[in-house]
Design a protein around this motif. Structure first.
Motif, PDB file in Angstrom:
ATOM      1  N   ARG A   2      -3.529  -4.491   7.179  1.00 55.67           N
ATOM      2  CA  ARG A   2      -2.702  -5.696   7.364  1.00 55.67           C
ATOM      3  C   ARG A   2      -1.401  -5.363   8.095  1.00 55.67           C
ATOM      4  O   ARG A   2      -0.694  -4.430   7.710  1.00 55.67           O
ATOM      5  N   HIS A   4       2.167  -6.876   8.835  1.00 57.92           N
ATOM      6  CA  HIS A   4       3.141  -7.901   8.474  1.00 57.92           C
ATOM      7  C   HIS A   4       4.242  -7.830   9.535  1.00 57.92           C
ATOM      8  O   HIS A   4       4.911  -6.800   9.644  1.00 57.92           O
ATOM      9  N   ILE A  74       7.808  -9.428   1.456  1.00 58.27           N
ATOM     10  CA  ILE A  74       6.563  -8.793   1.930  1.00 58.27           C
ATOM     11  C   ILE A  74       6.180  -7.633   1.004  1.00 58.27           C
ATOM     12  O   ILE A  74       5.027  -7.495   0.609  1.00 58.27           O
ATOM     13  N   CYS A  75       7.187  -6.818   0.619  1.00 57.66           N
ATOM     14  CA  CYS A  75       6.899  -5.674  -0.255  1.00 57.66           C
ATOM     15  C   CYS A  75       6.344  -6.128  -1.602  1.00 57.66           C
ATOM     16  O   CYS A  75       5.439  -5.484  -2.141  1.00 57.66           O
ATOM     17  N   VAL A  78       2.727  -6.986  -1.089  1.00 61.48           N
ATOM     18  CA  VAL A  78       1.896  -5.781  -0.934  1.00 61.48           C
ATOM     19  C   VAL A  78       1.772  -5.064  -2.278  1.00 61.48           C
ATOM     20  O   VAL A  78       0.716  -4.528  -2.614  1.00 61.48           O
ATOM     21  N   HIS A  80       3.696  -2.439  -3.282  1.00 62.88           N
ATOM     22  CA  HIS A  80       4.292  -1.091  -3.287  1.00 62.88           C
ATOM     23  C   HIS A  80       5.135  -0.902  -2.030  1.00 62.88           C
ATOM     24  O   HIS A  80       5.077  -1.711  -1.105  1.00 62.88           O
ATOM     25  N   THR A  82       6.174  -0.002   1.451  1.00 64.37           N
ATOM     26  CA  THR A  82       5.298  -0.079   2.608  1.00 64.37           C
ATOM     27  C   THR A  82       5.989   0.510   3.831  1.00 64.37           C
ATOM     28  O   THR A  82       7.185   0.283   4.025  1.00 64.37           O
ATOM     29  N   THR A  84       7.667   0.789   7.102  1.00 61.42           N
ATOM     30  CA  THR A  84       8.391  -0.262   7.825  1.00 61.42           C
ATOM     31  C   THR A  84       8.870   0.307   9.154  1.00 61.42           C
ATOM     32  O   THR A  84       9.700   1.214   9.189  1.00 61.42           O
ATOM     33  N   ASP A 105      -2.873   3.657   7.150  1.00 61.73           N
ATOM     34  CA  ASP A 105      -2.219   2.827   6.126  1.00 61.73           C
ATOM     35  C   ASP A 105      -2.977   1.506   5.941  1.00 61.73           C
ATOM     36  O   ASP A 105      -3.557   0.996   6.882  1.00 61.73           O
ATOM     37  N   GLU A 106      -2.916   0.985   4.714  1.00 60.22           N
ATOM     38  CA  GLU A 106      -3.559  -0.312   4.477  1.00 60.22           C
ATOM     39  C   GLU A 106      -2.656  -1.465   4.904  1.00 60.22           C
ATOM     40  O   GLU A 106      -3.121  -2.520   5.331  1.00 60.22           O
ATOM     41  N   ASP A 107      -1.343  -1.256   4.754  1.00 60.69           N
ATOM     42  CA  ASP A 107      -0.357  -2.268   5.146  1.00 60.69           C
ATOM     43  C   ASP A 107       0.722  -1.593   5.967  1.00 60.69           C
ATOM     44  O   ASP A 107       1.075  -0.447   5.713  1.00 60.69           O
TER      45      ASP A 107
END
Ligand code: ADE
Length: 227
Positions: A2, A4, A74-75, A78, A80, A82, A84, A105-107
């Protein structure tokens, strides 16, 4: 995976993520592109997000509060901390190696600046990676964010239809790609190199490697220095 995208221009992000390979990847669920409008997090009654710089000078700066609150939201979605990434020309240049690393990474949060930049204090608190896409200055971080989304997505399994093509192309082995040809076999009196029509797979591979080295030496000789 994902993406963001923190931005003042979410429409710019939405459009590209609906077409071509990235659009298909978003449709089949391999990636998700989620633009988030920083302005929605402004605590001011007119949704203001910028102000004059202390010390004077031209231009406006994005304020810490809306950027921070947007990031916090956003965090918590998610669940955890993330990665940035702040897109800025004041940074090292993004490479294929970064694309491969970020694709693990997943996000990922991509922060797009506008005006003259963002208050340094919020950057210190939230940014894990500072990334530029090249030594020139754009009007905002949206195009760079789209560049990262494209380069990272094609490293995510299931995004490219031929799972090999990400490996073969330019840069994953530190070389530029060899020249390629399609029909017709003769065009403007130029013939396709005969070896490519020979059917000898080993010879074709050897020729391609040789051409990749030759092209790299001609166009980007500094890439050969590490090899
Ligand atoms: N924002 C403005 N210019 C940029 C660049 N070259 N790379 C990344 N972000 C930017």
């Amino acid at each position: 995976m994902r993406f963001h995208v923190m931005t003042l221009f979410p429409e710019m992000i939405g459009y590209v993520s609906k077409i071509s390979i990235i659009g298909r990847a978003a449709e089949n669920g391999a990636i998700e592109v989620l633009p988030v409008n920083i302005r929605d997090y402004s605590a001011e009654k007119h949704k203001k997000v910028d102000d004059y710089t202390y010390g004077g000078g031209a231009g406006m700066l994005m304020q810490a509060q809306p950027v921070y609150d947007c990031w916090k939201s956003i965090c918590s979605l998610v669940g955890h901390k993330t990665r940035t990434v702040y897109l800025t020309p004041q940074a090292r240049v993004f490479t294929q190696k970064d694309a491969m690393e970020f694709a693990g990474d997943e996000d990922i949060i991509l922060l797009c600046g506008h005006y003259e930049g963002i208050d340094e204090r919020v950057l210190e608190e939230i940014v894990t990676d500072y990334v530029s896409i090249g030594d020139y200055v754009l009007t905002g971080g949206e195009l760079p964010a789209l560049v990262l989304i494209d380069a990272i997505s094609r490293m995510v399994p299931g995004v490219l239809s031929n799972s090999d093509s990400g490996e073969i192309e330019s840069f994953s082995d530190g070389l530029l790609e060899y020249p390629q040809y399609t029909r017709p076999a003769v065009w403007h009196e130029k013939e396709v190199p005969p070896i490519l029509l020979s059917g000898d797979h080993a010879k074709v591979e050897a020729w391609r490697y040789e051409k990749a080295v030759e092209r790299t030496r001609q166009r980007r000789p500094e890439l050969l220095e590490d090899k």
